[in-house]
Design a protein around this motif. Structure first.
Motif, PDB file in Angstrom:
ATOM      1  N   ILE A   1       0.849  -1.193   0.000  1.00 12.42           N
ATOM      2  CA  ILE A   1       0.000   0.000   0.000  1.00 12.42           C
ATOM      3  C   ILE A   1       0.880   1.238   0.000  1.00 12.42           C
ATOM      4  N   LEU A   2       0.601   2.161  -0.924  1.00 10.70           N
ATOM      5  CA  LEU A   2       1.296   3.443  -0.970  1.00 10.70           C
ATOM      6  C   LEU A   2       0.355   4.520  -0.453  1.00 10.70           C
ATOM      7  N   TYR A   3       0.727   5.144   0.648  1.00  8.57           N
ATOM      8  CA  TYR A   3      -0.053   6.260   1.193  1.00  8.57           C
ATOM      9  C   TYR A   3       0.516   7.563   0.638  1.00  8.57           C
ATOM     10  N   VAL A   4      -0.374   8.405   0.096  1.00 12.47           N
ATOM     11  CA  VAL A   4       0.022   9.695  -0.468  1.00 12.47           C
ATOM     12  C   VAL A   4      -0.787  10.784   0.220  1.00 12.47           C
TER      13      VAL A   4
ATOM     14  N   ARG B   1       5.821  -2.545  -7.390  1.00 12.37           N
ATOM     15  CA  ARG B   1       4.388  -2.657  -7.666  1.00 12.37           C
ATOM     16  C   ARG B   1       3.586  -2.509  -6.385  1.00 12.37           C
ATOM     17  N   PHE B   2       2.564  -1.682  -6.450  1.00 15.82           N
ATOM     18  CA  PHE B   2       1.656  -1.505  -5.323  1.00 15.82           C
ATOM     19  C   PHE B   2       0.264  -2.010  -5.695  1.00 15.82           C
ATOM     20  N   ASP B   3      -0.394  -2.624  -4.726  1.00 20.06           N
ATOM     21  CA  ASP B   3      -1.782  -3.045  -4.936  1.00 20.06           C
ATOM     22  C   ASP B   3      -2.725  -1.854  -4.838  1.00 20.06           C
ATOM     23  N   ILE B   4      -2.457  -0.987  -3.873  1.00 15.67           N
ATOM     24  CA  ILE B   4      -3.329   0.143  -3.573  1.00 15.67           C
ATOM     25  C   ILE B   4      -2.504   1.418  -3.460  1.00 15.67           C
ATOM     26  N   VAL B   5      -2.985   2.484  -4.091  1.00 22.85           N
ATOM     27  CA  VAL B   5      -2.512   3.832  -3.762  1.00 22.85           C
ATOM     28  C   VAL B   5      -3.629   4.495  -2.973  1.00 22.85           C
ATOM     29  N   ASN B   6      -3.357   4.818  -1.720  1.00 18.53           N
ATOM     30  CA  ASN B   6      -4.343   5.434  -0.842  1.00 18.53           C
ATOM     31  C   ASN B   6      -4.048   6.933  -0.775  1.00 18.53           C
ATOM     32  N   LEU B   7      -4.918   7.732  -1.368  1.00 17.74           N
ATOM     33  CA  LEU B   7      -4.743   9.180  -1.410  1.00 17.74           C
ATOM     34  C   LEU B   7      -5.542   9.827  -0.289  1.00 17.74           C
ATOM     35  N   GLU B   8      -4.867  10.629   0.540  1.00 16.94           N
ATOM     36  CA  GLU B   8      -5.539  11.359   1.601  1.00 16.94           C
ATOM     37  C   GLU B   8      -6.009  12.713   1.076  1.00 16.94           C
ATOM     38  N   PHE B   9      -7.292  13.000   1.228  1.00 15.82           N
ATOM     39  CA  PHE B   9      -7.916  14.204   0.678  1.00 15.82           C
ATOM     40  C   PHE B   9      -7.865  14.140  -0.853  1.00 15.82           C
ATOM     41  N   SER B  10      -8.447  15.144  -1.488  1.00 11.91           N
ATOM     42  CA  SER B  10      -8.496  15.151  -2.959  1.00 11.91           C
ATOM     43  C   SER B  10      -7.513  16.132  -3.584  1.00 11.91           C
ATOM     44  N   PHE B  11      -6.802  16.910  -2.769  1.00 15.87           N
ATOM     45  CA  PHE B  11      -6.034  18.038  -3.291  1.00 15.87           C
ATOM     46  C   PHE B  11      -4.933  17.605  -4.253  1.00 15.87           C
TER      47      PHE B  11
END
Length: 414
Positions: free
Chosen positions: A9-12, A117-127
């Protein structure tokens, strides 16, 4: 259904998650910490000038395999922020998007996404929704993109346009929210899934983007950390507390409203009562509220002793969305809470048993006075609140629900 497996998981985010010192950080930190027990996490975030990059990196490395922090040259207060706001008036982009448009951020994402390779990119907020997240090493499957909507942010700005403290602020918000709405809804619509803090926000989003895949992951608390302790001071029976990031507009509006419209009624009925405002970066208008019976602490390293020694927690919010971490953390500590309806939105608490709800100034003051004069009632409400927090609002339970949502999205893509 895809069998549960360890995910990459990649947290952005446009802010570091840790150490958590205000609500948005606490949500990201709480979920990431729990998810890291079963999955591999990497973080790529911007860092405004207010953050200590070394401190944030060290804190996040406790649960992330890799942490990439990019200094945000636009993330400064004062005149530089005002100039950026002024320039944004002539732009087709919202101020929020311009503030996080940093070329080094996309460069870091390119490097990270193309190397692993990441399964999920988790984006915090929409900015940061304009960034390109659909990347993978050659021959690998592209990641799913999931957005954590802490608020329906354009709706929050639209509230400012209707009820801002000055004509200039209302004008600026009136111009900006429409740009933010276009950008925010496009980010949600382009994602594989969106999770929100409350069913109210989920309903609002479905009205704007029909058919979008969503779930509700409510704000929660570390119920093991935030719990009554024998070592904490007992309630003094007279101190009322508000806590939150004191440069955040809904918090500023809430405490000013409380001091001007509600506090005089409480002070008259309870001559020993005191009001304590806890939170970092207090706005000048908040600093002006300090007085003989109103204390402004600034940032405190540990909320627990302050809340334990208080008689009640107040949440007099009139602006905002999502769900309030201050409520679930106060509940976890077993404190009696008086909140507006908006402040308690999304919290499945029974008024009169788990907390008290009041919207008009006199009714809000009466509820606080009731708790000050009836400590047994305050104790009973606090006990019920603690039980509710443990049963429904722990980060462990929230992370399990988010994990299921991830797998549902991956199954749908498969």
């Amino acid at each position: 259904m895809i069998a549960p497996r360890r995910l990459n998981i990649l947290y952005v985010s446009h802010m570091p998650a840790s150490p958590p010192r205000f609500g948005a950080q606490a949500r990201i930190n709480g979920l990431m910490t729990q998810l890291s027990r079963r999955h591999d996490l990497t973080a790529v975030t911007l860092a405004d000038a207010e953050f200590d990059a070394d401190e944030c990196r060290a804190s996040m490395q406790a649960y992330c395999r890799d942490v990439v922090l990019i200094p945000n040259p636009n993330g400064k207060d004062g005149m530089s922020k005002r100039l950026l706001q002024l320039r944004s008036l002539a732009s087709t982009q919202s101020f929020e998007r311009q503030q996080v448009t940093v070329p080094a951020m996309q460069q870091a994402l390119d490097r990270v996404l193309q190397s692993k390779r990441f399964d999920i990119v988790n984006l915090e907020f929409s900015f940061l929704g304009r960034c390109n997240f659909r990347q993978a090493p050659p021959g690998e499957k592209l990641p799913a993109v999931v957005v954590d909507s802490h608020n329906i942010d354009y709706e929050l700005i639209r509230q400012y346009a209707r009820s801002g403290s000055s004509l200039l602020r209302r004008f600026y918000a009136g111009v900006n929210w429409r740009k933010l709405r276009r950008e925010e809804l496009a980010t949600y619509g382009g994602a594989d899934g969106v999770y929100l803090c409350s069913t109210d926000d989920e309903d609002r989003l479905h009205q704007q983007v029909p058919g979008i895949r969503t779930t509700v992951i409510p704000n929660a608390a570390d119920v093991d950390f935030y719990q009554p302790r024998p070592s904490d001071p007992p309630s003094d029976g007279k101190t009322i507390v508000f806590f939150g990031h004191m440069s955040y507009v809904p918090n500023i509006d809430g405490v000013i409203h409380f001091v001007r419209d509600i506090w005089p009624r409480i002070a008259e009925a309870c001559p020993d009562a005191k009001f304590k405002i806890i939170g970092s970066n207090p706005h000048p208008s908040v600093k002006e509220l300090a007085g003989p019976r109103i204390e402004l602490t600034g940032f405190v390293p540990d909320l627990r002793p302050h809340l334990a020694s208080s008689a009640a927690l107040v949440v007099p919010l009139r602006l905002g969305g999502g769900t309030r971490l201050k409520i679930v953390e106060g509940m976890a500590l077993g404190k009696a809470i008086v909140s507006t309806t908006l402040g308690a939105e999304g919290i499945k608490a029974e008024p009169g048993r788990d907390l008290l709800i009041a919207d008009e100034p006199q009714a809000f003051a009466d509820a606080v006075i009731q708790l000050l004069k009836n400590p047994d009632q305050a104790s009973a409400i606090g006990h019920a609140a603690r039980q509710l927090a443990v049963e429904k609002y722990s980060w462990g339970g929230a992370a399990e629900s988010l994990e299921k949502f991830y797998h549902q999205i991956l199954e749908a893509r498969a």
